[in-house]
Design a protein around this motif. Sequence first.
Motif, PDB file in Angstrom:
ATOM      1  N   ASN A 173      27.586  -0.800  13.796  1.00  0.00           N
ATOM      2  CA  ASN A 173      28.621  -0.562  14.797  1.00  0.00           C
ATOM      3  C   ASN A 173      28.593   0.891  15.266  1.00  0.00           C
ATOM      4  O   ASN A 173      28.703   1.169  16.459  1.00  0.00           O
ATOM      5  CB  ASN A 173      29.987  -0.929  14.212  1.00  0.00           C
ATOM      6  N   ASN A 174      28.424   1.815  14.329  1.00  0.00           N
ATOM      7  CA  ASN A 174      28.347   3.238  14.693  1.00  0.00           C
ATOM      8  C   ASN A 174      27.192   3.504  15.648  1.00  0.00           C
ATOM      9  O   ASN A 174      27.345   4.210  16.651  1.00  0.00           O
ATOM     10  CB  ASN A 174      28.168   4.100  13.443  1.00  0.00           C
ATOM     11  N   LEU A 175      26.032   2.948  15.313  1.00  0.00           N
ATOM     12  CA  LEU A 175      24.848   3.165  16.149  1.00  0.00           C
ATOM     13  C   LEU A 175      25.039   2.544  17.531  1.00  0.00           C
ATOM     14  O   LEU A 175      24.656   3.140  18.542  1.00  0.00           O
ATOM     15  CB  LEU A 175      23.603   2.603  15.458  1.00  0.00           C
ATOM     16  N   CYS A 176      25.655   1.377  17.580  1.00  0.00           N
ATOM     17  CA  CYS A 176      25.921   0.733  18.868  1.00  0.00           C
ATOM     18  C   CYS A 176      26.836   1.592  19.724  1.00  0.00           C
ATOM     19  O   CYS A 176      26.566   1.804  20.911  1.00  0.00           O
ATOM     20  CB  CYS A 176      26.546  -0.648  18.654  1.00  0.00           C
ATOM     21  N   GLU A 177      27.901   2.084  19.120  1.00  0.00           N
ATOM     22  CA  GLU A 177      28.847   2.915  19.865  1.00  0.00           C
ATOM     23  C   GLU A 177      28.201   4.211  20.350  1.00  0.00           C
ATOM     24  O   GLU A 177      28.472   4.670  21.455  1.00  0.00           O
ATOM     25  CB  GLU A 177      30.055   3.255  18.992  1.00  0.00           C
ATOM     26  N   GLU A 178      27.345   4.768  19.514  1.00  0.00           N
ATOM     27  CA  GLU A 178      26.735   6.054  19.856  1.00  0.00           C
ATOM     28  C   GLU A 178      25.646   5.924  20.917  1.00  0.00           C
ATOM     29  O   GLU A 178      25.557   6.755  21.831  1.00  0.00           O
ATOM     30  CB  GLU A 178      26.135   6.698  18.600  1.00  0.00           C
ATOM     31  N   MET A 179      24.824   4.885  20.824  1.00  0.00           N
ATOM     32  CA  MET A 179      23.590   4.879  21.603  1.00  0.00           C
ATOM     33  C   MET A 179      23.524   3.891  22.768  1.00  0.00           C
ATOM     34  O   MET A 179      22.643   3.997  23.613  1.00  0.00           O
ATOM     35  CB  MET A 179      22.403   4.624  20.668  1.00  0.00           C
ATOM     36  N   ALA A 180      24.444   2.943  22.868  1.00  0.00           N
ATOM     37  CA  ALA A 180      24.351   1.925  23.927  1.00  0.00           C
ATOM     38  C   ALA A 180      24.374   2.539  25.327  1.00  0.00           C
ATOM     39  O   ALA A 180      23.679   2.058  26.228  1.00  0.00           O
ATOM     40  CB  ALA A 180      25.459   0.899  23.778  1.00  0.00           C
TER      41      ALA A 180
ATOM     42  N   SER B 254       0.837  -1.203   0.000  1.00  0.00           N
ATOM     43  CA  SER B 254       0.000   0.000   0.000  1.00  0.00           C
ATOM     44  C   SER B 254       0.875   1.257   0.000  1.00  0.00           C
ATOM     45  O   SER B 254       2.075   1.206   0.277  1.00  0.00           O
ATOM     46  CB  SER B 254      -0.905   0.005   1.233  1.00  0.00           C
ATOM     47  N   ASP B 255       0.232   2.397  -0.274  1.00  0.00           N
ATOM     48  CA  ASP B 255       0.959   3.669  -0.247  1.00  0.00           C
ATOM     49  C   ASP B 255       1.548   3.937   1.137  1.00  0.00           C
ATOM     50  O   ASP B 255       2.687   4.412   1.256  1.00  0.00           O
ATOM     51  CB  ASP B 255       0.035   4.828  -0.648  1.00  0.00           C
ATOM     52  N   ALA B 256       0.781   3.626   2.171  1.00  0.00           N
ATOM     53  CA  ALA B 256       1.253   3.842   3.541  1.00  0.00           C
ATOM     54  C   ALA B 256       2.479   2.975   3.827  1.00  0.00           C
ATOM     55  O   ALA B 256       3.453   3.437   4.441  1.00  0.00           O
ATOM     56  CB  ALA B 256       0.146   3.544   4.546  1.00  0.00           C
ATOM     57  N   GLU B 257       2.454   1.734   3.372  1.00  0.00           N
ATOM     58  CA  GLU B 257       3.597   0.837   3.580  1.00  0.00           C
ATOM     59  C   GLU B 257       4.819   1.318   2.804  1.00  0.00           C
ATOM     60  O   GLU B 257       5.950   1.271   3.305  1.00  0.00           O
ATOM     61  CB  GLU B 257       3.238  -0.590   3.160  1.00  0.00           C
ATOM     62  N   GLN B 258       4.585   1.819   1.601  1.00  0.00           N
ATOM     63  CA  GLN B 258       5.696   2.347   0.800  1.00  0.00           C
ATOM     64  C   GLN B 258       6.309   3.574   1.469  1.00  0.00           C
ATOM     65  O   GLN B 258       7.531   3.732   1.498  1.00  0.00           O
ATOM     66  CB  GLN B 258       5.215   2.692  -0.609  1.00  0.00           C
ATOM     67  N   THR B 259       5.446   4.442   2.004  1.00  0.00           N
ATOM     68  CA  THR B 259       5.938   5.631   2.698  1.00  0.00           C
ATOM     69  C   THR B 259       6.761   5.233   3.912  1.00  0.00           C
ATOM     70  O   THR B 259       7.846   5.775   4.148  1.00  0.00           O
ATOM     71  CB  THR B 259       4.764   6.542   3.121  1.00  0.00           C
ATOM     72  N   ARG B 260       6.261   4.274   4.677  1.00  0.00           N
ATOM     73  CA  ARG B 260       6.986   3.812   5.862  1.00  0.00           C
ATOM     74  C   ARG B 260       8.358   3.253   5.468  1.00  0.00           C
ATOM     75  O   ARG B 260       9.375   3.540   6.101  1.00  0.00           O
ATOM     76  CB  ARG B 260       6.171   2.765   6.606  1.00  0.00           C
ATOM     77  N   GLU B 261       8.398   2.460   4.429  1.00  0.00           N
ATOM     78  CA  GLU B 261       9.663   1.879   3.962  1.00  0.00           C
ATOM     79  C   GLU B 261      10.643   2.962   3.509  1.00  0.00           C
ATOM     80  O   GLU B 261      11.839   2.878   3.770  1.00  0.00           O
ATOM     81  CB  GLU B 261       9.420   0.876   2.831  1.00  0.00           C
ATOM     82  N   LYS B 262      10.108   3.962   2.838  1.00  0.00           N
ATOM     83  CA  LYS B 262      10.959   5.067   2.378  1.00  0.00           C
ATOM     84  C   LYS B 262      11.534   5.826   3.581  1.00  0.00           C
ATOM     85  O   LYS B 262      12.713   6.177   3.598  1.00  0.00           O
ATOM     86  CB  LYS B 262      10.167   6.007   1.470  1.00  0.00           C
ATOM     87  N   ILE B 263      10.700   6.076   4.575  1.00  0.00           N
ATOM     88  CA  ILE B 263      11.158   6.763   5.788  1.00  0.00           C
ATOM     89  C   ILE B 263      12.278   5.951   6.444  1.00  0.00           C
ATOM     90  O   ILE B 263      13.319   6.504   6.820  1.00  0.00           O
ATOM     91  CB  ILE B 263       9.996   6.985   6.782  1.00  0.00           C
ATOM     92  N   LEU B 264      12.093   4.647   6.561  1.00  0.00           N
ATOM     93  CA  LEU B 264      13.105   3.795   7.182  1.00  0.00           C
ATOM     94  C   LEU B 264      14.412   3.815   6.392  1.00  0.00           C
ATOM     95  O   LEU B 264      15.500   3.900   6.970  1.00  0.00           O
ATOM     96  CB  LEU B 264      12.593   2.362   7.322  1.00  0.00           C
ATOM     97  N   ALA B 265      14.310   3.735   5.075  1.00  0.00           N
ATOM     98  CA  ALA B 265      15.512   3.721   4.227  1.00  0.00           C
ATOM     99  C   ALA B 265      16.275   5.038   4.339  1.00  0.00           C
ATOM    100  O   ALA B 265      17.509   5.046   4.481  1.00  0.00           O
ATOM    101  CB  ALA B 265      15.131   3.434   2.780  1.00  0.00           C
ATOM    102  N   VAL B 266      15.551   6.138   4.270  1.00  0.00           N
ATOM    103  CA  VAL B 266      16.201   7.456   4.367  1.00  0.00           C
ATOM    104  C   VAL B 266      16.784   7.649   5.768  1.00  0.00           C
ATOM    105  O   VAL B 266      17.911   8.119   5.916  1.00  0.00           O
ATOM    106  CB  VAL B 266      15.202   8.580   4.001  1.00  0.00           C
ATOM    107  N   ALA B 267      16.031   7.275   6.789  1.00  0.00           N
ATOM    108  CA  ALA B 267      16.533   7.412   8.163  1.00  0.00           C
ATOM    109  C   ALA B 267      17.776   6.556   8.370  1.00  0.00           C
ATOM    110  O   ALA B 267      18.750   7.002   8.998  1.00  0.00           O
ATOM    111  CB  ALA B 267      15.447   7.027   9.163  1.00  0.00           C
ATOM    112  N   ALA B 268      17.784   5.342   7.841  1.00  0.00           N
ATOM    113  CA  ALA B 268      18.955   4.470   7.961  1.00  0.00           C
ATOM    114  C   ALA B 268      20.175   5.116   7.313  1.00  0.00           C
ATOM    115  O   ALA B 268      21.278   5.096   7.876  1.00  0.00           O
ATOM    116  CB  ALA B 268      18.669   3.108   7.331  1.00  0.00           C
ATOM    117  N   ASP B 269      19.978   5.717   6.159  1.00  0.00           N
ATOM    118  CA  ASP B 269      21.072   6.382   5.462  1.00  0.00           C
ATOM    119  C   ASP B 269      21.570   7.596   6.245  1.00  0.00           C
ATOM    120  O   ASP B 269      22.782   7.787   6.422  1.00  0.00           O
ATOM    121  CB  ASP B 269      20.614   6.795   4.057  1.00  0.00           C
ATOM    122  N   GLU B 270      20.655   8.412   6.726  1.00  0.00           N
ATOM    123  CA  GLU B 270      21.031   9.607   7.495  1.00  0.00           C
ATOM    124  C   GLU B 270      21.756   9.235   8.790  1.00  0.00           C
ATOM    125  O   GLU B 270      22.755   9.866   9.157  1.00  0.00           O
ATOM    126  CB  GLU B 270      19.798  10.458   7.809  1.00  0.00           C
ATOM    127  N   ILE B 271      21.263   8.204   9.468  1.00  0.00           N
ATOM    128  CA  ILE B 271      21.896   7.775  10.716  1.00  0.00           C
ATOM    129  C   ILE B 271      23.305   7.258  10.429  1.00  0.00           C
ATOM    130  O   ILE B 271      24.233   7.537  11.183  1.00  0.00           O
ATOM    131  CB  ILE B 271      21.024   6.711  11.431  1.00  0.00           C
TER     132      ILE B 271
END
Length: 194
Positions: free
Chosen positions: A106-113, A2-19
């Motif tokens: 690894n970056n996220l683990c080091e930053e947020m643990a 669905s459009d909502a699922e596609q939007t959610r996936e896009k948000i996750l992909a962009v957020a993963a890249d930004e993080i």
Amino acid sequence: MSDAEQTREKILAVAADEIHLHGFQATGLSTIINRCGISKGALYYHFTNKLELGYAVFEEKYIPIFLDTWQPALSHDDPIEGLCDFFMSMCDAMVCSEAVCGCPLNNLCEEMANVDEGFRLRILTMQEKLNELMVESFGRVKNDLRDNITFTQVAYFIVATFYGATTLCKGSRNKSLFQQVMLELCVYIRALRK
């Protein structure tokens, strides 16, 4: 999907890249919203806050990639050679951006643990899962390995060395240093045999 699922996936992909590029704490929701071309409401429809989004990135993007990356080596008929092949292929496949940005997980683990208990518990669960997979793989060939090995400790040592090398590579921006550590790690792993 669905459009909502596609939007959610896009948000996750962009957020993963930004993080990956900037770290969790430095990643702004406004940047994610702009890159996705969505409204604030669309983002908040899927994630009530940045922390919830971060958890979803960790669980849905980083962990599956992390475990899938290790799985072929651990499923190999000879996990010792499977791991060495895996480490050497990582040396060959590493691109400059990875040497500079490091491993996303690894970056996220080091930053947020040490910053957030929710991240710490998720990181611990992921580490325990990888350790279990490694112990199982060593257990399949235990008759070929030295008798004095504690598989759990060996597994944690291998993972710690691998991720320590990625951090070393990131800090020095020196891919050859990563390769040298991986070669030495393979010497250690092969020495587990009788």
